[in-house]
Design an enzyme around this catalytic site. Structure first.
Site, short mmCIF file in Angstrom:
data_model
loop_
_atom_site.label_atom_id
_atom_site.label_comp_id
_atom_site.label_asym_id
_atom_site.label_seq_id
_atom_site.Cartn_x
_atom_site.Cartn_y
_atom_site.Cartn_z
N TYR A 196 49.36 58.61 20.29
CA TYR A 196 49.95 59.23 19.38
C TYR A 196 50.66 60.51 19.36
O TYR A 196 49.88 61.33 20.08
CB TYR A 196 48.93 59.35 18.09
N ASP A 225 47.28 61.37 10.66
CA ASP A 225 47.33 62.89 10.53
C ASP A 225 47.53 62.82 9.29
O ASP A 225 47.35 62.18 8.41
CB ASP A 225 48.75 63.29 11.44
N ASP A 285 49.36 56.19 10.38
CA ASP A 285 49.28 57.35 11.31
C ASP A 285 48.04 58.16 10.95
O ASP A 285 47.81 58.61 9.87
CB ASP A 285 50.52 58.07 11.49
#
Length: 802
Positions: free
Chosen positions: A266, A57, A55
């Site tokens: 996302y 982030d 992911d």
């Protein structure tokens, strides 16, 4: 991986919470049984490069470095793929633009985890031990504190206090009515309302004496209701709660599942602005054949879609958008609702604005001004695909300036001001975003925590109503140190963490500064705890006044009280001692038997559900394990509250290595568990559906259904070292050829007993069917490891003196 304290800090009784602020922290595998780190290390052998597809982030960046550590790769041979959707186009683009992992963002996550762990656990352990040892009806396993969780609760309690301290006031308003061209219209007073009845009646008299309204002004204006900006996480959570009926935690779970399935981009983003390179036509074309909104999308593609309004770009991910079309039959009801909204929102961002004509007519009578307003929609625009935002037509007749119209009715309306309502989840999310409490990823977690801790309850319209416990906690913090429940400190911490992520602040300096700040606050909190205790004393019952008599104390031989409110526990009023019990299940007296170690009467805990296991326990041994070195074994058992903070995980009889007690592991243990390192123990209360239960995991093994009695013996199987069991079959259903009912054997090696065994684990049944063998002593069977009792505690361990 998750951050935690080393084993020496896990014992609440032996650790001063103040020491936790200076303790080192370690990272442990979230699911050790899955052996993820070992698997990654094995898969990495022989590989030259590592490409991380995680992911995109901060949390994902942190996991990148955990993978690097697990695999042993050099950072120079490691690459980072950055993408916002699991589609072929995005994946290929990420592969063509590999970068390096961002250590600053990973350190920002480490900083937040260390601060939250040390501060949260220190306060939680102290106030849990203090208050649960004094009050019996708190109805919460853990009295937790969190740097984000507690300010979140503070918002809810603040609204509660506003409601309770609100003083209603009467007000009066003039409502004149006219009948004109078939319309009855109530006019709005320019003064709106007055809080003095005498003055309001004076204006009523002036209007009534005049009797006719004069049209003084007519205005028309083309109004525009702008299409929405891109959808970010916070706005998605707010809509999910207010319109779809999902809590934030559930909404994020659904959104993450839609993302991993490739249906949406996302779902964790703070941006509402699309990047210049975003492919709007391609994204719209993917929805052109959708049976629900396909025709509308085809119209946009044919007539030209509009460029979205400029939103906010924080540099993380594009707004949440649909990536491919799907129907409700494929997704199911809940996931479809969220997916449908995401699609409608995206289509709305590229649709025309809604336009309508606003007409306002102003009137004068008796020196007072009134007006009425009408709306006429000229172009639905984006509201055609988002009808809940539509502007409703409101027709009014045509008037002429200077025209006089008679008042048909004049009312003096009397009303009362009302307090604000309890916060909705959507309103709470807005407050958290405004004050910098949590991130788009953690906001749902904090709201879910205050609900699970019984600090607030979600009621109708998903409004959050604080409980007595939540209110008392916040009022206690306010009386000692208001900063503990205000958002200011957390907002400052989040700002510093953002600086770490940008490489503009040192990770170690920020963490040490914040930890020292909270350490001082903790010391002051401990000194002033009596201020909070006075509030608890006024709201909750003392342990001596709670519960019902259940079992005898082994020290004073007086009856102890069973307190069913969480955390479940026994309280001896004579000895003034508290003994914690398993947090789930039904507690009953166990055949009036006593523990041979401490003389406490035994209890039996029956877990909920038709197949929930039951196990005996001694209240004293459960709270105070009497064998050295058994704590590490207890920490692996699933009979305590989730996580390592909280009380409830203890030593039941199924873990006790007492060599002669008839209820101990030594006496009732049969063989090793096929699913974990635990031991299958005979459940003596399971008749007539006899079964073995693992003393660590949820594995169940069902034995002969037609048996009248099953018991363990002191004999051991010569092949696998398991205990020999004795089965007394019913006369009518005995499987023995000669009609006898008594049979002894090993459930692994005895062909007859093994054929009657059925294992259940989780949702799946599988038959451990009989294989070829020689009956008793026929060798080890597949599926079971021939380790006898697994990892048992040595029966020769020293007893603690009583």
């Amino acid at each position: 991986m998750f951050s935690d304290f080393p084993p020496k800090y896990q014992d609440w009784a032996a650790t001063d919470p103040l020491d936790l602020f200076e303790a080192q922290i370690v990272k442990n595998e979230s699911n050790p049984k899955a052996h993820i780190c070992r698997h990654l290390n094995q898969e990495a052998r022989g590989c030259r490069y590592l490409v991380l597809w995680l992911d995109c982030d901060r949390e994902g960046e942190n996991i990148c470095f955990e993978v690097i550590q697990s695999t042993g790769f050099n950072i120079k041979d490691t690459y980072r793929a950055r993408f916002s959707a699991v589609t072929e186009k995005d994946v290929m683009k990420a592969l063509d633009n590999l970068s390096t992992p961002n250590r600053d963002e990973a350190l920002a996550v480490d900083a937040r985890q260390e601060i939250d762990l040390k501060v949260g656990v220190a306060f939680t352990r102290y106030q849990t031990s203090y208050f649960q040892g004094k009050y019996g009806n708190l109805d919460s396993r853990v009295i937790s504190y969190g740097p984000c969780q507690t300010p979140t609760l503070g918002f809810c309690v603040q609204r509660y206090l506003q409601i309770n301290t609100f003083k209603p006031e009467k007000f009066w308003s003039l409502h004149p009515y006219i009948l004109f061209q078939g319309y009855e219209i109530q006019l709005e007073w320019q003064r709106s309302r007055l809080f003095d009845k005498t003055v309001a009646m004076m204006f009523q008299k002036l209007v009534a004496e005049d009797g006719f309204l004069e049209v003084t002004e007519i205005s028309e204006k083309q109004e525009t209701k702008g299409r929405p900006v891109g959808l970010n996480t916070v706005n998605l959570l707010k809509v999910a709660s207010s319109a779809l009926g999902f809590g934030p935690h559930m909404a994020m779970q659904i959104a993450e599942r839609l993302y991993t399935q490739g249906y949406i981009s996302y779902p964790r983003t703070e941006s509402t602005a699309y990047p210049p390179s975003f492919d709007f036509r391609g994204t719209l074309s993917a929805q052109a054949n959708n049976p629900t909104w396909g025709s509308y999308v085809q119209g946009l593609l044919a007539n030209g879609y509009h460029k979205p309004r400029s939103g906010t770009d924080v540099g993380d991910h594009p707004p949440i958008t649909p990536m491919k079309s799907v129907t409700e039959d494929t997704l199911g009801s809940d996931a479809w609702k969220l997916y449908q909204y995401i699609c409608q929102h995206f289509i709305g961002t590229v649709s025309p604005d809604c336009k309508y004509l606003r007409r306002k007519v102003e009137f004068s009578i008796g020196g007072e001004s009134f007006h009425c307003t009408g709306h006429q929609v000229t172009a639905k625009g984006f509201t055609a695909i988002m009808p809940w935002l539509a502007v409703n037509d409101k027709n009014i007749p045509s008037f002429t300036k200077g025209q006089k119209i008679e008042v048909s009715k004049l009312d003096l309306y009397e009303g009362t001001t009302s307090p604000p309502d309890y916060l909705t989840e959507s309103e709470l999310i807005s407050l958290m975003e405004k004050h910098g409490i949590g991130t788009d990823a953690s906001i749902p977690v904090h709201i879910n925590n205050i609900c699970e801790r019984n600090y607030v309850q979600v009621q109708a319209s998903r409004r959050l109503v604080p409980t007595t416990l939540g209110i008392t906690l916040v009022r206690g913090y306010q009386s000692i140190d208001p900063d503990l429940c205000l958002p200011d400190i957390r907002s400052f911490i989040e700002q510093q963490i953002t600086l770490i992520a940008k490489g503009q602040a040192d990770h170690h300096c920020v963490v040490q500064h914040v930890i020292q700040q909270f350490k001082q606050k903790f010391s002051y909190f401990v000194k002033k705890i009596e201020d909070m205790d006075a509030l608890f004393e006024a709201q909750f019952s003392a342990l001596t006044d709670s519960g019902r008599a259940m079992s005898k104390c082994g020290k004073c031989l007086r009856y102890m009280k069973y307190i069913s409110a969480q955390p479940t526990r026994l309280y001896c009023g004579t000895c003034e001692e508290v003994y914690y019990l398993p947090p789930m299940g039904t507690i009953k007296l166990y055949k009036e038997l006593s523990c041979p170690l401490d003389n406490f009467e035994l209890l039996v805990c029956s877990m909920p559900g038709p197949e929930g296991k039951a196990f005996p326990l001694c209240p004293y041994c459960y709270s105070n394990p009497p064998f050295e070195g058994i704590e590490s074994l207890i920490n692996t058992v699933k009979n305590g509250p989730s996580g390592k903070i909280g009380k409830g995980a203890g030593m039941p009889c199924t873990l006790c290595p007492h060599p002669t007690c008839p209820n101990s592991l030594v006496s009732q243990g049969v063989c090793a568990c096929p699913e974990c390192s635990g031991t299958l123990v005979l459940d003596p209360l399971s008749a007539p559906k006899w079964r073995l239960c693992c003393n660590k995991c949820n594995c169940l093994v069902f034995l002969a259904q037609g048996a009248h009695r099953i018991s363990t013996t002191k004999e051991r199987c010569p092949e696998c070292d398991s205990s020999i069991v004795e089965v007394d079959f019913n006369k009518k259903t005995t499987p023995l050829e000669d009609g006898s009912t008594l049979h002894r054997g090993c459930i692994l090696c005895d062909e007859l007993l093994h054929s009657l065994v059925e294992m259940k684990h989780g949702r799946g049944f599988r038959r451990m069917g009989s294989r070829g063998g020689r009956g008793r002593g026929g060798g080890r069977r597949g599926g079971y490891r021939g380790r006898g009792r697994g990892k048992m505690v040595d029966p020769k361990m020293s007893f603690r003196d009583f």
